[in-house]
Design a protein around this motif. Structure first.
Motif, mmCIF file in Angstrom:
data_model
loop_
_atom_site.group_PDB
_atom_site.id
_atom_site.type_symbol
_atom_site.label_atom_id
_atom_site.label_comp_id
_atom_site.label_asym_id
_atom_site.label_seq_id
_atom_site.Cartn_x
_atom_site.Cartn_y
_atom_site.Cartn_z
ATOM 1 N N GLY A 13 6.553 -10.939 8.705
ATOM 2 C CA GLY A 13 7.585 -11.271 7.734
ATOM 3 C C GLY A 13 8.062 -10.055 6.970
ATOM 4 N N ASP A 14 8.415 -10.270 5.714
ATOM 5 C CA ASP A 14 8.943 -9.165 4.926
ATOM 6 C C ASP A 14 7.849 -8.254 4.391
ATOM 7 O OD1 ASP A 14 7.884 -10.787 2.977
ATOM 8 O OD2 ASP A 14 9.712 -10.942 1.779
ATOM 9 N N SER A 15 6.596 -8.498 4.805
ATOM 10 C CA SER A 15 5.507 -7.593 4.439
ATOM 11 C C SER A 15 5.197 -6.583 5.531
ATOM 12 C CB SER A 15 4.233 -8.392 4.112
ATOM 13 O OG SER A 15 4.399 -9.126 2.922
ATOM 14 N N SER A 16 5.954 -6.620 6.640
ATOM 15 C CA SER A 16 5.636 -5.713 7.738
ATOM 16 C C SER A 16 5.836 -4.258 7.331
ATOM 17 C CB SER A 16 6.500 -6.029 8.954
ATOM 18 O OG SER A 16 5.912 -5.537 10.137
ATOM 19 N N GLY A 17 6.862 -3.966 6.564
ATOM 20 C CA GLY A 17 7.110 -2.591 6.162
ATOM 21 C C GLY A 17 5.995 -2.014 5.319
ATOM 22 N N VAL A 18 5.470 -2.808 4.415
ATOM 23 C CA VAL A 18 4.418 -2.301 3.538
ATOM 24 C C VAL A 18 3.123 -2.104 4.318
ATOM 25 C CG1 VAL A 18 3.497 -4.523 2.685
ATOM 26 C CG2 VAL A 18 3.499 -2.523 1.188
ATOM 27 N N ARG A 19 2.859 -2.933 5.321
ATOM 28 C CA ARG A 19 1.676 -2.739 6.172
ATOM 29 C C ARG A 19 1.818 -1.447 6.982
ATOM 30 N NH1 ARG A 19 -1.668 -6.998 7.429
ATOM 31 N NH2 ARG A 19 -1.859 -6.240 9.560
ATOM 32 N N GLY A 20 3.004 -1.219 7.525
ATOM 33 C CA GLY A 20 3.224 0.007 8.273
ATOM 34 C C GLY A 20 3.066 1.240 7.407
ATOM 35 N N ALA A 21 3.480 1.141 6.139
ATOM 36 C CA ALA A 21 3.309 2.271 5.221
ATOM 37 C C ALA A 21 1.826 2.585 5.018
ATOM 38 C CB ALA A 21 3.982 1.966 3.885
ATOM 39 N N ALA A 22 1.007 1.561 4.861
ATOM 40 C CA ALA A 22 -0.435 1.781 4.697
ATOM 41 C C ALA A 22 -1.017 2.465 5.930
ATOM 42 C CB ALA A 22 -1.144 0.453 4.442
ATOM 43 N N TRP A 23 -0.490 2.131 7.105
ATOM 44 C CA TRP A 23 -1.011 2.695 8.348
ATOM 45 C C TRP A 23 -0.522 4.109 8.627
ATOM 46 C CZ3 TRP A 23 0.179 -2.361 11.434
ATOM 47 C CH2 TRP A 23 -0.814 -3.298 11.162
ATOM 48 N N LEU A 24 0.241 4.696 7.713
ATOM 49 C CA LEU A 24 0.579 6.102 7.864
ATOM 50 C C LEU A 24 -0.675 6.976 7.795
ATOM 51 C CD1 LEU A 24 3.865 6.289 5.753
ATOM 52 C CD2 LEU A 24 3.657 6.360 8.254
ATOM 53 N N PHE A 25 -1.744 6.419 7.221
ATOM 54 C CA PHE A 25 -3.069 7.034 7.274
ATOM 55 C C PHE A 25 -3.983 6.129 8.090
ATOM 56 C CE2 PHE A 25 -1.469 8.974 3.397
ATOM 57 C CZ PHE A 25 -1.940 10.275 3.472
ATOM 58 N N SER A 26 -4.818 6.709 8.939
ATOM 59 C CA SER A 26 -5.840 5.930 9.615
ATOM 60 C C SER A 26 -6.998 5.685 8.650
ATOM 61 C CB SER A 26 -6.347 6.667 10.858
ATOM 62 O OG SER A 26 -7.112 7.810 10.477
ATOM 63 N N ALA A 27 -7.847 4.733 9.000
ATOM 64 C CA ALA A 27 -9.014 4.461 8.160
ATOM 65 C C ALA A 27 -9.915 5.692 8.068
ATOM 66 C CB ALA A 27 -9.784 3.264 8.717
ATOM 67 N N ASP A 28 -10.066 6.411 9.180
ATOM 68 C CA ASP A 28 -10.897 7.616 9.161
ATOM 69 C C ASP A 28 -10.308 8.684 8.249
ATOM 70 O OD1 ASP A 28 -12.785 6.555 10.834
ATOM 71 O OD2 ASP A 28 -11.959 7.477 12.658
ATOM 72 N N GLU A 29 -8.996 8.850 8.299
ATOM 73 C CA GLU A 29 -8.366 9.841 7.420
ATOM 74 C C GLU A 29 -8.570 9.487 5.961
ATOM 75 O OE1 GLU A 29 -4.540 11.607 9.848
ATOM 76 O OE2 GLU A 29 -4.428 9.529 9.120
ATOM 77 N N SER A 30 -8.477 8.209 5.648
ATOM 78 C CA SER A 30 -8.669 7.796 4.257
ATOM 79 C C SER A 30 -10.094 8.058 3.796
ATOM 80 C CB SER A 30 -8.316 6.308 4.122
ATOM 81 O OG SER A 30 -8.349 5.915 2.765
ATOM 82 N N ARG A 31 -11.068 7.787 4.672
ATOM 83 C CA ARG A 31 -12.459 8.042 4.294
ATOM 84 C C ARG A 31 -12.697 9.538 4.072
ATOM 85 N NH1 ARG A 31 -13.691 3.540 7.789
ATOM 86 N NH2 ARG A 31 -13.554 4.895 9.611
ATOM 87 N N ARG A 32 -12.146 10.357 4.977
ATOM 88 C CA ARG A 32 -12.341 11.807 4.829
ATOM 89 C C ARG A 32 -11.678 12.350 3.586
ATOM 90 N NH1 ARG A 32 -11.355 11.768 10.492
ATOM 91 N NH2 ARG A 32 -9.214 12.461 10.137
ATOM 92 N N ALA A 33 -10.554 11.757 3.212
ATOM 93 C CA ALA A 33 -9.810 12.251 2.046
ATOM 94 C C ALA A 33 -10.623 12.143 0.755
ATOM 95 C CB ALA A 33 -8.499 11.468 1.893
ATOM 96 N N PHE A 34 -11.522 11.144 0.724
ATOM 97 C CA PHE A 34 -12.308 10.948 -0.493
ATOM 98 C C PHE A 34 -13.786 11.203 -0.275
ATOM 99 C CE2 PHE A 34 -8.469 8.394 -1.031
ATOM 100 C CZ PHE A 34 -8.008 8.931 -2.216
ATOM 101 N N GLY A 35 -14.094 11.963 0.801
ATOM 102 C CA GLY A 35 -15.445 12.434 1.030
ATOM 103 C C GLY A 35 -16.454 11.355 1.328
ATOM 104 N N SER A 36 -15.992 10.261 1.978
ATOM 105 C CA SER A 36 -16.926 9.172 2.294
ATOM 106 C C SER A 36 -17.008 8.968 3.797
ATOM 107 C CB SER A 36 -16.487 7.873 1.614
ATOM 108 O OG SER A 36 -15.201 7.497 2.038
#
Length: 306
Positions: free
Chosen positions: A283-306
């Motif tokens: 629906g109209d939330s697809s854009g915001v989900r795609g924005a979150a996926w501009l980072f992978s989960a691994d990249e997010s963990r590395r960004a904050f040292g976890s």
């Protein structure tokens, strides 16, 4: 945690996703109409997401227009107060954390190509028809941006195969006349209906009136469908996508998915058209989900040292 923000023409939506893509929090606010207020609204939304979830997150932003590769400034945004401003740099300074920005239509297309209505398709065109008219292209699961950061911007090509009464076309904010956006956006549909009926009516009310048998509303939607068929036929002639996914407020018009594919064959340079036109799964939330996926989960963990 990955935070996605969709900066639309009428609302800004934020979402927080966990490492497996699960939704942790969501919030919407009206879009401010100035540059500083836009920065402040995004910063407040990020803070709220982190407060609700209880951890820090990377931030991906789907925005109207694009960041110019030449200058680093915003260009081509129908939220015109962003144009010519160092939005990416200012937002990174304001948030003091990893931030990636992409065109909102690219985020939409990425979301639907990943686990949405076009999952598994080789070539996907995401067409947003809402406050503005944008497009994004995903090939093999990767967004096409291009050296000019304008890949998929079908909304600022002229309406193809125009009828005599469609020339020279309405004025567009980009400075030209007759752009596809001036016809296929929500304001474009409302303007066309008003021109014929003399009554100012929002798009949702036009659709409701057409269902009740209102002749002026039905005429506006028939014209809209013909224009969309021509505009998407030109996309098919250039890109030949497997799937076209509609997004934005007007993607909720279910009749489009029946009518437009019946019409577009007249203009597609082929003996048959196998491209599918589908509504978005998210629906109209697809854009915001795609924005979150501009980072992978691994990249997010590395960004904050976890």
């Amino acid at each position: 945690m990955r935070i996605g923000i969709d900066q639309g023409g009428t609302k800004i939506e934020a979402i927080a996703l966990g490492s497996a893509g699960e939704e942790l929090a969501r919030r919407r606010v009206p879009t401010p109409r100035s540059y500083e207020e836009s920065l402040e609204a995004l910063a407040l939304l990020v803070g709220e997401m982190e407060h609700l979830v209880g951890e820090l997150g990377t931030v991906g932003v789907g925005m109207p227009g694009a960041i110019s590769p030449a200058t680093g400034l915003v260009k081509n945004a129908n939220s015109t107060w962003l144009n010519g401003r160092p939005f990416a740099d200012d937002l990174r300074r304001r948030l003091d954390r990893p931030v990636r920005l992409a065109n909102d239509a690219n985020c939409f297309a990425l979301s639907e190509a990943s686990d949405g209505a076009a999952a598994g398709a080789g070539v996907v065109f995401g067409a947003i028809v809402g406050t503005g008219t944008g497009g994004g292209v995903v090939v093999g699961g990767r967004v096409l941006t291009g050296p000019n950061a304008v890949a998929g911007e079908w909304g600022h090509n002229p309406l193809p195969w125009p009828e005599p009464d469609e020339l020279p076309g309405p004025a567009c904010y980009c400075g030209k006349r007759g752009c596809i956006e001036t016809w296929l956006s929500g304001p474009g549909l409302a303007r066309d209906h008003s021109r014929e009926s003399g009554v100012a009516t929002p798009p949702a009310a036009i659709a409701e009136a057409a269902e009740r048998g209102d002749g002026a509303a039905e005429g506006a939607l028939v014209r809209y469908e013909g224009r969309m068929a021509r505009a998407l036929a030109s996309v098919i002639n250039v890109l030949d996508p497997d799937v076209i996914v509609l997004g934005g407020g007007l993607s909720n018009l279910s009749r489009l998915y029946r009518t437009v594919p019946r019409l577009w064959g007249k203009w597609v340079f082929s003996d048959r058209v196998d491209t599918r036109l589908v509504p978005p799964r998210h629906g109209d939330s697809s854009g915001v989900r795609g924005a979150a996926w501009l980072f992978s989960a691994d990249e997010s963990r590395r960004a904050f040292g976890s």
